[in-house]
Write an enzyme that holds these catalytic residues in place. Structure first.
Site, PDB file in Angstrom:
ATOM      1  N   ILE A 252      43.074  88.303  -7.520  1.00 49.37           N
ATOM      2  CA  ILE A 252      42.812  88.334  -6.079  1.00 49.37           C
ATOM      3  C   ILE A 252      44.166  88.403  -5.355  1.00 49.37           C
ATOM      4  CG2 ILE A 252      41.714  87.128  -4.149  1.00 49.37           C
ATOM      5  CD1 ILE A 252      39.723  87.885  -6.431  1.00 49.37           C
TER       6      ILE A 252
ATOM      7  N   SER B  81      43.633  74.029 -17.774  1.00 53.87           N
ATOM      8  CA  SER B  81      43.132  73.270 -16.610  1.00 53.87           C
ATOM      9  C   SER B  81      41.834  73.873 -16.098  1.00 53.87           C
ATOM     10  CB  SER B  81      44.187  73.232 -15.497  1.00 53.87           C
ATOM     11  OG  SER B  81      44.303  74.504 -14.863  1.00 53.87           O
ATOM     12  N   LYS B  82      41.750  75.206 -16.072  1.00 52.87           N
ATOM     13  CA  LYS B  82      40.548  75.853 -15.541  1.00 52.87           C
ATOM     14  C   LYS B  82      39.384  75.745 -16.538  1.00 52.87           C
ATOM     15  CE  LYS B  82      42.348  77.228 -11.594  1.00 52.87           C
ATOM     16  NZ  LYS B  82      41.905  76.675 -10.310  1.00 52.87           N
TER      17      LYS B  82
ATOM     18  N   TYR C  54      47.631  76.438 -17.203  1.00 51.04           N
ATOM     19  CA  TYR C  54      46.694  76.940 -16.184  1.00 51.04           C
ATOM     20  C   TYR C  54      45.327  77.226 -16.815  1.00 51.04           C
ATOM     21  CZ  TYR C  54      44.947  79.850 -12.345  1.00 51.04           C
ATOM     22  OH  TYR C  54      44.197  80.383 -11.330  1.00 51.04           O
TER      23      TYR C  54
HETATM   24  N1  LIG Z   1      44.888  84.544  -6.655  1.00 52.71           N
HETATM   25  C1  LIG Z   1      44.226  84.791  -7.778  1.00 52.71           C
HETATM   26  O1  LIG Z   1      44.272  85.903  -8.327  1.00 52.71           O
HETATM   27  C2  LIG Z   1      43.384  83.716  -8.414  1.00 52.71           C
HETATM   28  C3  LIG Z   1      42.640  84.059  -9.558  1.00 52.71           C
HETATM   29  C4  LIG Z   1      41.851  83.092 -10.150  1.00 52.71           C
HETATM   30  C5  LIG Z   1      41.783  81.817  -9.616  1.00 52.71           C
HETATM   31  N2  LIG Z   1      42.528  81.505  -8.509  1.00 52.71           N
HETATM   32  C6  LIG Z   1      42.414  80.134  -8.002  1.00 52.71           C
HETATM   33  O2  LIG Z   1      42.092  80.154  -6.637  1.00 52.71           O
HETATM   34  C7  LIG Z   1      42.630  78.987  -6.002  1.00 52.71           C
HETATM   35  C8  LIG Z   1      43.446  79.411  -4.790  1.00 52.71           C
HETATM   36  O3  LIG Z   1      44.456  80.295  -5.240  1.00 52.71           O
HETATM   37  P1  LIG Z   1      45.356  81.159  -4.247  1.00 52.71           P
HETATM   38  O4  LIG Z   1      45.662  82.424  -4.960  1.00 52.71           O
HETATM   39  O5  LIG Z   1      44.753  81.178  -2.913  1.00 52.71           O
HETATM   40  O6  LIG Z   1      46.670  80.251  -4.273  1.00 52.71           O
HETATM   41  P2  LIG Z   1      47.727  79.892  -3.119  1.00 52.71           P
HETATM   42  O7  LIG Z   1      48.920  79.394  -3.827  1.00 52.71           O
HETATM   43  O8  LIG Z   1      47.874  81.028  -2.167  1.00 52.71           O
HETATM   44  O9  LIG Z   1      47.002  78.687  -2.361  1.00 52.71           O
HETATM   45  C9  LIG Z   1      46.822  77.442  -2.973  1.00 52.71           C
HETATM   46  C10 LIG Z   1      46.710  76.391  -1.904  1.00 52.71           C
HETATM   47  O10 LIG Z   1      46.519  75.123  -2.563  1.00 52.71           O
HETATM   48  C11 LIG Z   1      47.367  74.180  -1.955  1.00 52.71           C
HETATM   49  N3  LIG Z   1      47.712  73.092  -2.889  1.00 52.71           N
HETATM   50  C12 LIG Z   1      48.425  73.216  -4.029  1.00 52.71           C
HETATM   51  N4  LIG Z   1      48.589  72.013  -4.593  1.00 52.71           N
HETATM   52  C13 LIG Z   1      47.963  71.118  -3.786  1.00 52.71           C
HETATM   53  C14 LIG Z   1      47.784  69.714  -3.841  1.00 52.71           C
HETATM   54  N5  LIG Z   1      48.300  68.996  -4.843  1.00 52.71           N
HETATM   55  N6  LIG Z   1      47.082  69.110  -2.861  1.00 52.71           N
HETATM   56  C15 LIG Z   1      46.559  69.829  -1.835  1.00 52.71           C
HETATM   57  N7  LIG Z   1      46.706  71.164  -1.727  1.00 52.71           N
HETATM   58  C16 LIG Z   1      47.406  71.802  -2.697  1.00 52.71           C
HETATM   59  C17 LIG Z   1      48.605  74.972  -1.571  1.00 52.71           C
HETATM   60  O11 LIG Z   1      49.401  74.279  -0.601  1.00 52.71           O
HETATM   61  C18 LIG Z   1      47.994  76.265  -1.056  1.00 52.71           C
HETATM   62  O12 LIG Z   1      47.669  76.185   0.309  1.00 52.71           O
HETATM   63  C19 LIG Z   1      43.435  78.253  -7.069  1.00 52.71           C
HETATM   64  O13 LIG Z   1      42.676  77.221  -7.607  1.00 52.71           O
HETATM   65  C20 LIG Z   1      43.702  79.344  -8.088  1.00 52.71           C
HETATM   66  O14 LIG Z   1      43.905  78.816  -9.365  1.00 52.71           O
HETATM   67  C21 LIG Z   1      43.327  82.421  -7.901  1.00 52.71           C
END
Ligand SMILES: NC(=O)c1ccc[n+]([C@@H]2O[C@H](COP(=O)([O-])OP(=O)(O)OC[C@H]3O[C@@H](n4cnc5c(N)ncnc54)[C@H](O)[C@@H]3O)[C@@H](O)[C@H]2O)c1
Length: 249
Positions: A189, A159-160, A156
């Site tokens: 978040i 990738s980021k 992870y």
């Molecule tokens: N939640 C956190 O604390 C946090 C922190 C830092 C970064 N992020 C980043 O924010 C973004 C959203 O995270 P989140 O917490 O809302 O996650 P989440 O799992 O709630 O939502 C992710 C969404 O991406 C979709 N997805 C996954 N793989 C896919 C694919 N191959 N094709 C199309 N859609 C796909 C999923 O179906 C889902 O709807 C991500 O990139 C995550 O890495 C989240």
């Protein structure tokens, strides 16, 4: 006057979580939003949006598959009122495991969605933006892209980190085409992705953040809205922290 009137925005991974908030926010500010997701919850989200009077379309596609994304972009161009000039690469997954137990399959899956998926969506949409005279790309990265992952998810973090470097490379390359490329780097978040944290972990995370709380998806969406607004017209290649002060760089 809604600032994004007449624009089409593509938001990947918008069926739930941060992406859903971003899609809602951009639509509330006037954009026609194309949601690209594979999640079964996507239809429910669309219905919810319809109830709010929000213009959104759903395209079922896996961002890691080039052919699916290419076909989706063709459909979006045909079906939406304006060519898409805003792209938010938000779709992401995480697989936990230290270097001792993370499998090659998990490593590849995370890189495929988070990094290659971002590249594919950029590759397929940028020619449309160039033809339209410009646009804005916002990649949803993570604090892990800057400091490495802190909860045993090396794929992870890698990738980021790749997303951050891609953001800067494309920002330089695309400036002459009037395309701004930025990223947001959230941390902690409240979403379904973070719902797996138990109370002990939540408390530890809260205590490590100067603002002493977790963040909200809405707060990431507000930052993305700013980055695609005219107020951010001189910002490109920037990775904006949305982390309550956890990392100050
Ligand atoms: N939640 C956190 O604390 C946090 C922190 C830092 C970064 N992020 C980043 O924010 C973004 C959203 O995270 P989140 O917490 O809302 O996650 P989440 O799992 O709630 O939502 C992710 C969404 O991406 C979709 N997805 C996954 N793989 C896919 C694919 N191959 N094709 C199309 N859609 C796909 C999923 O179906 C889902 O709807 C991500 O990139 C995550 O890495 C989240």
């Amino acid at each position: 006057m809604r600032g994004l009137n007449g624009k089409t925005a593509v938001v990947t991974g918008a069926a739930r979580g941060i992406g859903k908030s971003i899609a809602r926010k951009l639509a509330q500010h006037g954009a026609e939003v194309a949601i690209v997701d594979v999640h079964p919850q996507a239809e429910k989200t669309l219905k919810e949006f319809e109830g709010l009077g929000i213009a959104a379309r759903l395209y079922r596609a896996n961002v890691a598959r080039q052919a699916e994304v290419a076909e989706t972009v063709r459909r979006i161009v045909k079906e939406c009122a304006a060519p898409p000039t805003i792209l938010v690469n938000n779709a992401g997954i995480i697989r936990r495991g230290t270097i001792f137990d993370l499998t090659y399959e998990d490593w590849q899956a995370v890189l495929d969605v988070n990094l290659t998926g971002t590249f594919i969506c950029c590759k397929e949409l940028i020619p449309v933006m160039v033809q339209a005279g410009g646009g804005q790309i916002v990649n949803v990265s993570s604090v892990a892209g800057k400091i490495g992952d802190i909860s045993a998810a090396p794929a992870y973090g890698a990738s980021k980190g790749g997303v951050n470097a891609l953001t800067k490379s494309l920002a330089r390359q695309l400036a002459e085409h009037n395309i701004l490329v930025n990223a947001v780097a959230p941390h902690a978040i409240e979403t379904e992705m973070s719902a797996e944290w138990d109370e002990e972990k939540r408390t530890a995370i809260r205590n490590s953040i100067p603002l002493k709380r977790l963040g909200r998806a809405e707060e990431v969406a507000e930052t993305v809205l700013f980055l695609v607004s005219s107020g951010a017209a001189f910002i490109t290649g920037e990775i904006v922290d949305v982390n309550g002060g956890f990392l100050m760089d």
